[in-house]
Motif scaffolding. Sequence first.
Motif, short mmCIF file in Angstrom:
data_model
loop_
_atom_site.label_atom_id
_atom_site.label_comp_id
_atom_site.label_asym_id
_atom_site.label_seq_id
_atom_site.Cartn_x
_atom_site.Cartn_y
_atom_site.Cartn_z
N ALA A 1 15.63 40.09 48.37
CA ALA A 1 14.91 41.17 47.68
C ALA A 1 14.15 40.62 46.48
CB ALA A 1 15.90 42.26 47.26
N ALA B 1 13.09 37.58 46.01
CA ALA B 1 11.99 36.72 46.47
C ALA B 1 10.79 37.56 46.90
CB ALA B 1 12.47 35.82 47.61
N LEU B 2 11.05 38.59 47.70
CA LEU B 2 9.95 39.44 48.16
C LEU B 2 9.30 40.17 46.98
CD1 LEU B 2 11.57 40.84 51.45
CD2 LEU B 2 9.85 39.03 51.26
N LYS B 3 10.11 40.53 46.02
CA LYS B 3 9.59 41.21 44.81
C LYS B 3 8.52 40.37 44.11
CE LYS B 3 10.01 43.94 41.00
NZ LYS B 3 9.73 45.37 40.93
N ILE B 4 8.71 39.05 44.08
CA ILE B 4 7.72 38.20 43.39
C ILE B 4 6.78 37.53 44.39
CG2 ILE B 4 9.11 37.86 41.33
CD1 ILE B 4 9.89 35.08 42.36
N PHE C 1 19.55 41.85 58.21
CA PHE C 1 19.00 42.88 57.35
C PHE C 1 17.69 43.42 57.92
CE2 PHE C 1 21.07 39.61 54.70
CZ PHE C 1 22.19 40.34 54.34
N ILE D 1 14.50 44.65 56.49
CA ILE D 1 13.76 44.75 55.25
C ILE D 1 12.28 44.52 55.53
CG2 ILE D 1 13.51 43.84 52.91
CD1 ILE D 1 16.29 42.64 53.18
N PRO D 2 11.43 45.47 55.15
CA PRO D 2 10.00 45.27 55.35
C PRO D 2 9.53 43.98 54.66
CG PRO D 2 10.45 47.50 54.61
CD PRO D 2 11.73 46.73 54.48
N GLY D 3 8.74 43.18 55.34
CA GLY D 3 8.19 41.97 54.74
C GLY D 3 9.01 40.73 55.02
N ILE E 1 3.24 43.19 54.24
CA ILE E 1 4.05 44.40 54.24
C ILE E 1 5.03 44.31 53.09
CG2 ILE E 1 5.67 45.84 55.55
CD1 ILE E 1 4.63 44.34 58.06
N THR E 2 4.96 45.25 52.20
CA THR E 2 5.91 45.26 51.09
C THR E 2 6.41 46.67 50.88
OG1 THR E 2 4.23 45.71 49.43
CG2 THR E 2 4.65 43.39 49.93
N ILE E 3 7.43 46.77 50.06
CA ILE E 3 7.93 48.11 49.71
C ILE E 3 7.96 48.24 48.20
CG2 ILE E 3 9.28 48.45 51.78
CD1 ILE E 3 11.75 47.60 50.23
N GLN F 1 13.50 39.31 36.17
CA GLN F 1 14.28 40.15 37.07
C GLN F 1 15.76 39.76 37.13
OE1 GLN F 1 13.04 40.24 41.16
NE2 GLN F 1 12.56 38.07 41.25
N GLY G 1 12.24 50.09 45.52
CA GLY G 1 11.69 49.03 46.35
C GLY G 1 12.54 47.77 46.28
N TYR G 2 11.88 46.61 46.32
CA TYR G 2 12.62 45.35 46.36
C TYR G 2 13.53 45.15 45.15
CZ TYR G 2 9.41 43.81 50.09
OH TYR G 2 8.69 43.69 51.25
N LEU H 1 16.54 47.19 45.54
CA LEU H 1 17.36 46.60 46.60
C LEU H 1 18.18 45.42 46.07
CD1 LEU H 1 18.20 46.39 49.56
CD2 LEU H 1 16.10 45.08 49.99
N SER H 2 17.56 44.62 45.22
CA SER H 2 18.30 43.47 44.66
C SER H 2 19.46 43.96 43.79
CB SER H 2 17.38 42.54 43.86
OG SER H 2 17.06 43.07 42.59
N ARG I 1 16.22 54.50 50.99
CA ARG I 1 15.29 53.84 51.89
C ARG I 1 15.91 52.64 52.59
NH1 ARG I 1 10.08 52.42 48.66
NH2 ARG I 1 9.38 52.07 50.78
#
Lengths: 160, 160, 160, 160
Positions: free
Chosen positions: C112, C114-117, C128, C130-132, C158-160, D85, D104-105, D108-109, D127
């Motif tokens: 989460a 990692a995808l956030k940044i 899991f 998880i989009p992306g 694709i992100t959330i 973060q 979002g991400y 989730l984290s 979500r």
Amino acid sequence: MRGPFVGIIGAGSCESSVEELAAEVGREIARKDAVLVCGGLGGVMTAAARGAKEVGGFTVGILPGSSTQDANVYIDFPIATNMGQARNAVIVQTADVLIAVSGGYGTLSEIAMALKIGKTVIAIQNRFSIPGLKTAQTPIEAVQKALVSLRERSSPTITI
Amino acid sequence: MRGPFVGIIGAGSCESSVEELAAEVGREIARKDAVLVCGGLGGVMTAAARGAKEVGGFTVGILPGSSTQDANVYIDFPIATNMGQARNAVIVQTADVLIAVSGGYGTLSEIAMALKIGKTVIAIQNRFSIPGLKTAQTPIEAVQKALVSLRERSSPTITI
Amino acid sequence: MRGPFVGIIGAGSCESSVEELAAEVGREIARKDAVLVCGGLGGVMTAAARGAKEVGGFTVGILPGSSTQDANVYIDFPIATNMGQARNAVIVQTADVLIAVSGGYGTLSEIAMALKIGKTVIAIQNRFSIPGLKTAQTPIEAVQKALVSLRERSSPTITI
Amino acid sequence: MRGPFVGIIGAGSCESSVEELAAEVGREIARKDAVLVCGGLGGVMTAAARGAKEVGGFTVGILPGSSTQDANVYIDFPIATNMGQARNAVIVQTADVLIAVSGGYGTLSEIAMALKIGKTVIAIQNRFSIPGLKTAQTPIEAVQKALVSLRERSSPTITI
């Protein structure tokens, strides 16, 4: 936001004479409607928080461990950083100004980090010779100098 | 594990004479097959890492920011802590022993945190008066004292 | 700087079939001259670092504790963050791209962050939804997708 | 110590319908004399803190940056972690129980780190499909479930 936030730093265990100084700093911070920020553990931290609570102030404890249960009983708002001594940086960043009461290596690291980012530090029973560190003879003088520095918002004029 | 890990701490910008001292410390660390650990940025950190690379050593840079691209070009292994000056604690914890080359408030905070957890610090061109801090006159003497301290694993005998 | 830096994330204890997957990821990372970055402890982390060392790679272990001695024996460069699970953020920031091998809550937190940044994460034996999050069927496919993503440097679409 | 401390987590910007949910969670936390802990910034964090202040509650904001001035105006006690973060770990450690509002991400984290250390998380407008995550349909139900979980102090029975 409440505030201003006055950090009080010092050793986790200390003589009773140092504790009494810390308690009086805590009381004076609370009397001036400032919020006391400290490391949340023993010695100077417990004494200062106790002083603040005696006169109805608010206390924040920024803890090195992972549990808010580590905080001393005078902490209203414990923060469980789980960062060990790196939490000293969080104390320094959160406080608007700092007062050091005696102290050892941990306190020295906090003084250095505070001066590094341009925050004023007032030391009572000062044990360190550091350019830019200000001193006071009494708790009341220390809190007064701390609060005046916030109004002036002047950068320290002597730095290294 | 490789190692030992010798931390080198000092200012992010400094005079060329200080840089030359740092570079020689870096060279000597590498000649002794130790790994250089530093903050990964400029001044003393760049000079020391450059010295270590000149003689084929390994360099680790523990950065305050969030991008490994912030590291100077002599860093083999950059670590992006994104902790600001709290990363100083990570340098101190990761190094087995530390050498301070001149330095200001940031270096002082690292010396204090290292002594707090019982690690030896050797200072060259020392600017601080701190109980327990050891000194050396030359880079070669500093590295020698650092490595000897690891063999002795003695705690500092003077502390505050 | 060496590199690229490929992070491998997964549980601190796991079945031997998962360990073998992790070891093969580690070997493939090293074969491609990438540096393996992980959390430095057991399970997937030990297996991946062992794999990387079997083929002569370099390994970095970003540890939750305060001592480099906590690292598994296959870690060349241990970093003692003393941040607990907040060290997951340091792994994510330091790695250019990440590969998740199975994993539980800790791994999920790293994915989460990692995808956030905006960093790419490839999952093998993905648990899991998880989009992306990208997936691979084999270690070789995972490392290939990871290294290709660095060349493309495309943001996840694709992100959330 | 005041408390209990209820963490509220969610996106830094969100639709007004999500903000209204967050505000009602904040109000209900304060009505129950619990302290609201959040990340101190916008979106869900601002709305929840606003709700808590509307009914006289206390709010703590654990910020990613280095300045307490980053906090939204409804935060009584801002903490300047300067950890980016990684501060999500501090929120999770400081809260006794957490309520996730959409998210979002980043959220989730936080959910993953909370479950990792055995803390209960209640999600509204959930979500994510995560074993061990509990859900609620309304703010009032969420706060009730959160506070009941503290009395039970039971560990999550489903984990990964």
